[in-house]
Design a protein around this motif. Structure first.
Motif, PDB file in Angstrom:
ATOM      1  N   SER A  69       1.913  15.156  -3.142  1.00  0.00           N
ATOM      2  CA  SER A  69       2.904  14.846  -2.121  1.00  0.00           C
ATOM      3  C   SER A  69       3.002  13.335  -1.938  1.00  0.00           C
ATOM      4  CB  SER A  69       2.512  15.500  -0.792  1.00  0.00           C
ATOM      5  OG  SER A  69       3.289  14.980   0.270  1.00  0.00           O
ATOM      6  N   ILE A  70       4.199  12.784  -2.083  1.00  0.00           N
ATOM      7  CA  ILE A  70       4.388  11.339  -1.970  1.00  0.00           C
ATOM      8  C   ILE A  70       4.097  10.860  -0.556  1.00  0.00           C
ATOM      9  CG2 ILE A  70       6.124   9.499  -2.024  1.00  0.00           C
ATOM     10  CD1 ILE A  70       7.357  10.843  -4.431  1.00  0.00           C
ATOM     11  N   TRP A  71       4.599  11.578   0.455  1.00  0.00           N
ATOM     12  CA  TRP A  71       4.400  11.139   1.833  1.00  0.00           C
ATOM     13  C   TRP A  71       2.933  11.191   2.237  1.00  0.00           C
ATOM     14  CZ3 TRP A  71       7.664   8.147   3.888  1.00  0.00           C
ATOM     15  CH2 TRP A  71       9.036   8.269   3.611  1.00  0.00           C
ATOM     16  N   ARG A  72       2.230  12.177   1.742  1.00  0.00           N
ATOM     17  CA  ARG A  72       0.801  12.251   2.055  1.00  0.00           C
ATOM     18  C   ARG A  72       0.065  11.054   1.452  1.00  0.00           C
ATOM     19  NH1 ARG A  72      -1.980  17.618   0.176  1.00  0.00           N
ATOM     20  NH2 ARG A  72      -0.440  18.411   1.665  1.00  0.00           N
ATOM     21  N   GLY A  73       0.400  10.713   0.206  1.00  0.00           N
ATOM     22  CA  GLY A  73      -0.223   9.558  -0.435  1.00  0.00           C
ATOM     23  C   GLY A  73       0.083   8.263   0.292  1.00  0.00           C
ATOM     24  N   VAL A  74       1.341   8.101   0.723  1.00  0.00           N
ATOM     25  CA  VAL A  74       1.749   6.891   1.442  1.00  0.00           C
ATOM     26  C   VAL A  74       1.004   6.766   2.764  1.00  0.00           C
ATOM     27  CG1 VAL A  74       3.658   5.768   2.634  1.00  0.00           C
ATOM     28  CG2 VAL A  74       4.017   6.751   0.366  1.00  0.00           C
ATOM     29  N   LEU A  75       0.981   7.832   3.545  1.00  0.00           N
ATOM     30  CA  LEU A  75       0.319   7.791   4.850  1.00  0.00           C
ATOM     31  C   LEU A  75      -1.175   7.552   4.731  1.00  0.00           C
ATOM     32  CD1 LEU A  75       2.180  10.727   6.656  1.00  0.00           C
ATOM     33  CD2 LEU A  75       2.424   8.270   7.096  1.00  0.00           C
ATOM     34  N   LEU A  90       0.825  -1.204   0.000  1.00  0.00           N
ATOM     35  CA  LEU A  90       0.000   0.000   0.000  1.00  0.00           C
ATOM     36  C   LEU A  90       0.859   1.255   0.000  1.00  0.00           C
ATOM     37  CD1 LEU A  90      -2.806  -1.042   2.518  1.00  0.00           C
ATOM     38  CD2 LEU A  90      -3.106  -0.523   0.088  1.00  0.00           C
ATOM     39  N   GLY A  91       1.958   1.215   0.756  1.00  0.00           N
ATOM     40  CA  GLY A  91       2.863   2.359   0.767  1.00  0.00           C
ATOM     41  C   GLY A  91       3.447   2.627  -0.605  1.00  0.00           C
ATOM     42  N   VAL A  92       3.841   1.556  -1.292  1.00  0.00           N
ATOM     43  CA  VAL A  92       4.381   1.701  -2.650  1.00  0.00           C
ATOM     44  C   VAL A  92       3.307   2.246  -3.585  1.00  0.00           C
ATOM     45  CG1 VAL A  92       5.289   0.448  -4.650  1.00  0.00           C
ATOM     46  CG2 VAL A  92       6.105  -0.107  -2.347  1.00  0.00           C
ATOM     47  N   LEU A  93       2.087   1.723  -3.471  1.00  0.00           N
ATOM     48  CA  LEU A  93       0.982   2.202  -4.297  1.00  0.00           C
ATOM     49  C   LEU A  93       0.720   3.682  -4.047  1.00  0.00           C
ATOM     50  CD1 LEU A  93      -1.458   1.812  -6.184  1.00  0.00           C
ATOM     51  CD2 LEU A  93      -2.780   1.135  -4.165  1.00  0.00           C
ATOM     52  N   GLY A  94       0.705   4.073  -2.764  1.00  0.00           N
ATOM     53  CA  GLY A  94       0.474   5.481  -2.444  1.00  0.00           C
ATOM     54  C   GLY A  94       1.541   6.371  -3.045  1.00  0.00           C
ATOM     55  N   ALA A  95       2.795   5.912  -3.001  1.00  0.00           N
ATOM     56  CA  ALA A  95       3.898   6.706  -3.562  1.00  0.00           C
ATOM     57  C   ALA A  95       3.787   6.806  -5.075  1.00  0.00           C
ATOM     58  CB  ALA A  95       5.233   6.071  -3.174  1.00  0.00           C
ATOM     59  N   VAL A  96       3.489   5.676  -5.730  1.00  0.00           N
ATOM     60  CA  VAL A  96       3.370   5.674  -7.194  1.00  0.00           C
ATOM     61  C   VAL A  96       2.195   6.535  -7.649  1.00  0.00           C
ATOM     62  CG1 VAL A  96       2.870   4.225  -9.200  1.00  0.00           C
ATOM     63  CG2 VAL A  96       4.486   3.438  -7.481  1.00  0.00           C
ATOM     64  N   GLY A  97       1.046   6.383  -6.971  1.00  0.00           N
ATOM     65  CA  GLY A  97      -0.121   7.176  -7.326  1.00  0.00           C
ATOM     66  C   GLY A  97       0.109   8.662  -7.135  1.00  0.00           C
ATOM     67  N   ALA A  98       0.754   9.027  -6.022  1.00  0.00           N
ATOM     68  CA  ALA A  98       1.042  10.440  -5.772  1.00  0.00           C
ATOM     69  C   ALA A  98       2.025  10.986  -6.796  1.00  0.00           C
ATOM     70  CB  ALA A  98       1.599  10.608  -4.357  1.00  0.00           C
ATOM     71  N   ARG A  99       3.016  10.187  -7.124  1.00  0.00           N
ATOM     72  CA  ARG A  99       4.007  10.600  -8.111  1.00  0.00           C
ATOM     73  C   ARG A  99       3.365  10.817  -9.479  1.00  0.00           C
ATOM     74  NH1 ARG A  99       9.316  12.539  -8.571  1.00  0.00           N
ATOM     75  NH2 ARG A  99      10.166  11.871 -10.577  1.00  0.00           N
TER      76      ARG A  99
END
Length: 230
Positions: free
Chosen positions: A200-206, A186-195
């Motif tokens: 913000s990558i950290w916001r997407g990950v959290l 999920l963290g990787v998905l949040g980072a990829v989606g935010a990117r």
């Protein structure tokens, strides 16, 4: 002078990005939660069976849901465009005044707003009204098949990750491994989606890891308390 200036904006990706991120996120969370819940009361065989059933049903459900919802949006857009076309044909002068008024409201001086509206009406009045009055743009218009395909495919990929984890790790620690690795996924998905969306990558990950953890914790608790998944 030939103009070749072309920019790639993040908004051009919204047609597929939202469905893709939603599908992958739901695939990971729902399948991981299902596995964790079943593992709390059953063995590996039941876990894998439930996970595979959840993958198949979830992918089809996501595709159908996206197609129906985005088709409704597409139908609404088409109806508005058809009505606008009729209004332009019935009273082009009034529609020209309305378009000029839109540009004036955006800060364009009245005389210039009129000139711009006349120039656009001379070229393609319907396109001008669809874009500036209805707010429908080519890169944001509804695409049911694209949304359905992206959602189904990414759901299946997302669901396959916790399912593969459950198949490979020792049976006694399925819940622990699936929970931990699913949060990583999920963290990787949040980072990829935010990117991909320029956010913000950290916001997407959290965001995705927090709600994923909540979903898995609740399902595991239900499995422990009732010995079944509900």
């Amino acid at each position: 002078m030939e103009r070749n200036h072309r920019e790639e904006h993040y908004v051009a990706r919204v047609g597929w990005l939202r469905a893709a991120v939603l599908g992958a996120n739901d695939g990971i969370v729902s399948t991981a939660s299902l596995i964790v819940g079943v593992a709390a009361a059953s063995g590996r065989g039941e876990v894998l069976l439930a996970g595979m059933a959840g993958l198949a049903a979830g992918a089809l459900s996501m595709a159908a849901g996206e197609y129906v919802s985005v088709s409704s949006q597409s139908d609404t857009e088409a109806a508005d465009i058809a009505r606008e076309k009729l209004e332009i044909g019935a009273d082009p002068a009034e529609e020209l005044r309305a378009l000029a008024g839109i540009y004036e409201d955006r800060g364009v001086p009245p005389d210039l707003a009129r000139q711009v509206a006349e120039a656009l009406h001379a070229k393609d009045p319907l396109a001008a009204h669809v874009r500036d009055e209805l707010g429908i743009f080519e890169h944001t218009e509804a695409q049911p098949l694209v949304a359905a395909g992206a959602s189904a495919l990414t759901f299946a990929v997302g669901a396959a990750l916790p399912l593969a984890t459950a198949a490979l790790v020792p049976e006694a620690v399925i819940s622990l491994w699936v929970t931990g690795l699913s949060l990583v996924f999920l963290g990787v998905l949040g980072a990829v989606g935010a990117r991909a969306g320029g956010a913000s990558i950290w916001r997407g990950v959290l965001r995705v890891t927090f709600w994923g953890a909540v979903a898995m914790a609740v399902t595991a608790l239900v499995g422990k308390l009732f010995g079944a998944v509900v």
